[in-house]
Design an enzyme around this catalytic site. Structure first.
Site, PDB file in Angstrom:
ATOM      1  N   TRP A 180       1.049  -1.276   0.068  1.00 44.70           N
ATOM      2  CA  TRP A 180       0.393   0.381   0.296  1.00 44.70           C
ATOM      3  C   TRP A 180       0.796   1.282  -0.370  1.00 44.70           C
ATOM      4  O   TRP A 180       1.611   0.968   0.598  1.00 44.70           O
ATOM      5  CB  TRP A 180      -0.410  -0.106   1.319  1.00 44.70           C
ATOM      6  CG  TRP A 180      -1.333   1.485   1.215  1.00 44.70           C
ATOM      7  CD1 TRP A 180      -2.891   1.339   0.477  1.00 44.70           C
ATOM      8  CD2 TRP A 180      -1.817   2.468   2.335  1.00 44.70           C
ATOM      9  NE1 TRP A 180      -3.239   2.753   1.372  1.00 44.70           N
ATOM     10  CE2 TRP A 180      -2.700   3.684   2.040  1.00 44.70           C
ATOM     11  CE3 TRP A 180      -0.279   3.107   3.597  1.00 44.70           C
ATOM     12  CZ2 TRP A 180      -2.377   4.939   2.724  1.00 44.70           C
ATOM     13  CZ3 TRP A 180      -0.031   3.899   3.880  1.00 44.70           C
ATOM     14  CH2 TRP A 180      -1.074   5.238   2.638  1.00 44.70           C
ATOM     15  N   ASP A 347     -16.440   9.578   0.351  1.00 40.25           N
ATOM     16  CA  ASP A 347     -17.041   8.513   1.437  1.00 40.25           C
ATOM     17  C   ASP A 347     -17.530   9.946   2.731  1.00 40.25           C
ATOM     18  O   ASP A 347     -17.323  10.721   3.184  1.00 40.25           O
ATOM     19  CB  ASP A 347     -15.298   7.872   2.090  1.00 40.25           C
ATOM     20  CG  ASP A 347     -16.243   7.082   3.425  1.00 40.25           C
ATOM     21  OD1 ASP A 347     -17.822   7.235   3.290  1.00 40.25           O
ATOM     22  OD2 ASP A 347     -15.390   6.017   3.861  1.00 40.25           O
ATOM     23  N   ARG A 423     -10.405  -2.201   9.445  1.00 39.32           N
ATOM     24  CA  ARG A 423     -11.205  -0.833   8.860  1.00 39.32           C
ATOM     25  C   ARG A 423     -12.400  -1.328   8.965  1.00 39.32           C
ATOM     26  O   ARG A 423     -13.258  -0.363   8.998  1.00 39.32           O
ATOM     27  CB  ARG A 423     -11.024  -0.862   7.241  1.00 39.32           C
ATOM     28  CG  ARG A 423      -9.461   0.168   7.311  1.00 39.32           C
ATOM     29  CD  ARG A 423      -9.676  -0.022   5.312  1.00 39.32           C
ATOM     30  NE  ARG A 423     -10.119   0.984   4.778  1.00 39.32           N
ATOM     31  CZ  ARG A 423     -10.205   2.249   5.032  1.00 39.32           C
ATOM     32  NH1 ARG A 423      -9.432   2.718   4.801  1.00 39.32           N
ATOM     33  NH2 ARG A 423     -11.678   3.201   4.417  1.00 39.32           N
ATOM     34  N   LYS A 456     -16.904   5.547  -7.730  1.00 40.70           N
ATOM     35  CA  LYS A 456     -15.611   5.439  -7.739  1.00 40.70           C
ATOM     36  C   LYS A 456     -15.749   4.740  -6.510  1.00 40.70           C
ATOM     37  O   LYS A 456     -16.420   4.839  -5.441  1.00 40.70           O
ATOM     38  CB  LYS A 456     -15.048   6.900  -6.604  1.00 40.70           C
ATOM     39  CG  LYS A 456     -13.644   5.778  -5.814  1.00 40.70           C
ATOM     40  CD  LYS A 456     -13.044   7.470  -5.211  1.00 40.70           C
ATOM     41  CE  LYS A 456     -12.059   6.926  -4.849  1.00 40.70           C
ATOM     42  NZ  LYS A 456     -10.862   8.109  -4.542  1.00 40.70           N
ATOM     43  N   ASP A 458     -14.738   1.126  -4.234  1.00 39.49           N
ATOM     44  CA  ASP A 458     -13.256   1.019  -3.491  1.00 39.49           C
ATOM     45  C   ASP A 458     -13.405  -0.067  -2.933  1.00 39.49           C
ATOM     46  O   ASP A 458     -15.316  -0.785  -2.664  1.00 39.49           O
ATOM     47  CB  ASP A 458     -13.628   2.078  -2.805  1.00 39.49           C
ATOM     48  CG  ASP A 458     -12.354   2.666  -2.161  1.00 39.49           C
ATOM     49  OD1 ASP A 458     -10.920   1.817  -2.288  1.00 39.49           O
ATOM     50  OD2 ASP A 458     -11.906   3.029  -1.748  1.00 39.49           O
ATOM     51  N   CYS A 504     -10.916   1.000  -7.313  1.00 42.05           N
ATOM     52  CA  CYS A 504      -9.955   1.947  -6.008  1.00 42.05           C
ATOM     53  C   CYS A 504      -9.868   0.476  -5.300  1.00 42.05           C
ATOM     54  O   CYS A 504     -11.218   0.584  -5.140  1.00 42.05           O
ATOM     55  CB  CYS A 504     -10.494   3.210  -5.664  1.00 42.05           C
ATOM     56  SG  CYS A 504     -10.347   3.949  -4.053  1.00 42.05           S
ATOM     57  N   ASP A 526      -2.832   5.234  -3.212  1.00 44.30           N
ATOM     58  CA  ASP A 526      -3.040   6.755  -2.029  1.00 44.30           C
ATOM     59  C   ASP A 526      -1.891   7.042  -1.787  1.00 44.30           C
ATOM     60  O   ASP A 526      -2.273   9.077  -1.133  1.00 44.30           O
ATOM     61  CB  ASP A 526      -3.887   5.941  -0.889  1.00 44.30           C
ATOM     62  CG  ASP A 526      -5.050   5.213  -1.130  1.00 44.30           C
ATOM     63  OD1 ASP A 526      -5.233   5.593  -1.425  1.00 44.30           O
ATOM     64  OD2 ASP A 526      -5.558   4.602  -0.050  1.00 44.30           O
TER      65      ASP A 526
END
Length: 703
Positions: A180, A347, A423, A456, A458, A504, A526
């Site tokens: 990442w 978001d 998360r 988008k 994700d 994404c 990112d």
């Protein structure tokens, strides 16, 4: 073009500059003959007539020479196909027939059909040579052809293809690795004897590797030498294994799944089709290989690739979860003023999503933040002359959500085990029909509720507890989740043809030919630091074109990662190498910064057709102090150059351009200065860059 010879047992596929040949022996062994420069059918038949090397000790004559090695018989390489029933394991096939299908603009396809009479498995090997390219698409279809009383067949492993390369004194492997915020790092290493395996065990393509390899004899450069490369069109777990065999042959196999624990259980009448594993040979170095891959994707993979992607603004780094209708309107006014064409609310617009622990799965606007839904904001954005987009993460759910409280069994989980939360979220099981139906209803309703032009999409965590309690073959989740994702995207695109989609996954976690056939662009990383991005973008460009590579200008210092301070100039030129976007807090930008941003965006729109649709030449890699890329389209060429830092006050070396007509002259679009093509090619372009983190854009047009 597909030619057939050798009494129907030799096949030759020829593209614009290469050929691929294979033959079937009298024992129904399918052997590779040639993959390289164009040859004739007579050449292929001559190769087919050559005997195999003599037997040597414990070695197999077939290893490294078969088009699709199966488990069983005199084979010791990694098999592309491993099957089993309760009674027998492995494959022993009988050849049945070949078919040639003329595909018009899509390309011609060769199909070779085999049958295993013991397991009742029909095997079809597909070869499609895309029109106007040298890219060969290969895949396999496995079908259970037995009656109702026959046993099911488990596909423990079913790769898409095996690629065989000739003997060379030395081999070098190129691949893209990372993590990442540091995706697509290019590595070139000597290929030693044994296996080199890359892949993903995460349920998605992953940040760790892109499903692409390139092989050369150690002598290829950016613009010279033979390069063999292959890319897998699959967005789930995958594996590519490259093996240098004892006799010097190289074979690479690849497909869906990260191990041999099982993909699919085939009942009588059922079938499984592997993803495509595409291959390409070029003799113009890594640059020619990249340009051929880019042209192939623009012509045959990416939907609507002939259209340029708009300049985008995304609100995430400006607001994070502090989303409000008034705040988004203020950002939209600033974005429109500097020339943005697509405004995206990230978001925090839906459900109870005021932080990252709630709301995922409830895809309706937050009533406090958007009391009248998204339509008033979308209408205002359209009135400002921009398109309107939103962020979603449909494959995920927070335990704190209405969806999870109603359907806790819809997630992936192992019975009796704790449900791992990354998360604060779990993964919905898209292999289930009811889950896909729910998501379709939610997303279709959302896209009808407001004039939304862009989504988008994700995907912010990896598979961990990939279980499906109650299913008779829960292992299929790894494959069927991806098929469910594809089906959902295909259905949404069909119902809403005017909506563009971005893939994404926390940056570059889901980028591959499979997802690119269903999305219009991808979020590259990112990491928006403009210096870090140069290496990420360089690796990305080895396989994928600038037309899909989203790149944002964000605030300085770069607070997300390393606090590096850089000029607006450097940030813009870094991002202009792909699909330009803005991600900073425009409300806090000064008037001088907004004026400069407006000028850079205007300039990008001028060069956009060349960058997004032109041929890419990597002039100098980002590992050097001065790095640069060049794009050529028709009579125009664009050069983007970046200087990391200047040493001892020395001027930078001239950039020798490529792809120009040496007999022509070229005018600088900004200054009108005239340059001779031969001089730019052989003596180069002086950039005039100085100091630290300097950058420049040059745009020339042929006179």
């Amino acid at each position: 073009m597909i030619d057939v010879g050798g009494d129907g047992r030799v096949w030759l596929l020829s593209g614009t500059g290469s050929s691929y040949a294979l033959r079937l022996t009298e024992r129904d062994e399918l052997l590779h003959l040639h993959w390289g420069p164009r040859i004739t059918l007579a050449d292929a038949e001559a190769l087919a007539a050559e005997p195999l090397p003599g037997h040597r000790g414990f070695e197999s004559l077939l290893d490294g020479r078969e088009e699709y090695p199966v488990e069983g018989g005199p084979r010791f390489v990694r098999p592309a196909l491993t099957t089993r029933t309760e009674a027998v394991r492995g494959t022993d096939w009988v050849y049945e027939e070949y078919q040639v299908h003329e595909g018009g603009a899509g390309g011609d396809e060769l199909r070779l059909h085999f049958h295993d009479p013991v397991q009742h498995v029909d095997i079809a090997l597909h070869y499609r040579l895309r029109t106007g390219t040298d890219v060969i698409e290969r895949w396999a279809t496995l079908s259970h052809g037995g009656g109702d009383r026959t046993a099911p067949v488990e596909l423990l492993r079913a790769d898409a293809a095996a690629w065989s390369l000739p003997v060379r004194d030395h081999w070098r492997l190129s691949h893209l690795h990372g993590r990442w915020a540091a995706e697509s790092q290019l590595a070139r290493t000597d290929l030693s004897h044994g296996e080199h395996v890359i892949g993903s065990r995460r349920g998605h393509t992953s940040h760790a590797h892109l499903p692409w390899i390139a092989l050369d004899a150690g002598d290829a450069g950016e613009e010279h030498g033979e390069v063999w490369s292959a890319a897998l069109a699959w967005s789930g777990s995958w594996r590519i294994a490259v093996q240098l065999l004892p006799d010097g042959l190289v074979q690479a196999v690849g497909g869906a799944g990260h191990d041999d624990a099982g993909l699919v259980l085939l009942a009588p009448g059922e079938s499984y089709t592997t993803p495509v594993f595409a291959g390409l040979w070029t003799d113009g170095g890594f640059g020619a290989s990249s340009r051929a891959w880019h042209a192939y994707q623009l012509a045959h993979v990416i939907p609507g690739a002939e259209q340029s992607r708009p300049v985008l603004y995304n609100s995430w780094e400006a607001t994070y979860f502090e989303v409000s209708e008034a705040g988004q309107r203020a950002l939209a006014r600033r974005a429109a003023d500097v020339g943005v064409e697509l405004f995206v609310v990230d978001d925090g617009w839906f459900g109870t999503r005021t932080h990252d622990a709630a709301g995922l799965g409830d895809w309706t606007p937050n009533p406090d933040r958007f009391p009248n839904g998204l339509k008033p904001l979308a209408d205002d954005v359209h009135a400002l002359g921009m398109q309107f987009g939103i962020w979603v993460e449909p494959e995920m759910v927070n335990p704190d959500s209405d969806l999870y409280r109603a359907h806790p069994d819809w997630v992936q989980y192992q019975p009796g085990r704790r449900r791992t939360e990354f998360r604060n979220q779990l993964i919905l099981n898209l292999a289930r029909d009811d889950v896909r139906d729910y998501l379709w209803q939610q997303l279709d309703t959302l896209l009808h509720s407001a004039p939304i032009d862009y989504v988008k999409w994700d995907f912010n965590r990896c598979f961990t507890d990939a279980g499906w309690p109650g299913d008779p073959y829960p292992q299929r989740l790894w494959v069927d989740h991806v098929h469910g994702l594809y089906a959902l995207l295909d259905r949404l695109r069909a119902a809403h043809p005017g909506v563009a989609f971005e893939s994404c996954s926390g940056g570059g976690g889901r980028i591959d030919l499979g997802i690119l056939s269903r999305t219009d662009q991808v979020w590259t990383s990112d990491n928006t630091d403009p210096l870090d991005r140069l290496a990420i973008q360089d690796g990305f460009s080895q396989i994928h074109p600038a037309r899909v590579m989203a790149a944002w200008v964000t605030d300085s210092p770069n607070e997300q990662l390393n606090d590096r301070v850089s000029s607006l100039r450097y940030r813009f030129v870094s991002s202009m190498a792909g699909v330009l976007g803005i991600g900073g807090d425009l409300v806090k930008w000064s008037e001088d910064e907004l004026t400069e941003a407006r000028e850079w965006i205007t300039r990008y729109k001028t060069i956009r057709p060349v960058v997004q649709h032109g041929e890419l030449y990597r002039l100098r890699p980002p590992s050097e102090e001065l790095s640069a890329v060049q794009y050529v389209r028709g009579d125009e060429t664009v050069v983007l150059a970046w200087l990391r830092h200047q040493r001892h006050g020395e001027p930078q070396p001239a950039l020798r351009l490529r792809g120009l007509d040496p007999a022509a002259t070229y005018s600088d679009v900004a200054t009108g200065e005239v340059h001779r093509g031969a001089v730019l090619l052989h003596h180069g372009l002086r950039t005039g860059l100085r100091g630290d983190l300097d950058a420049a854009v040059f745009h020339f047009r042929r006179n």
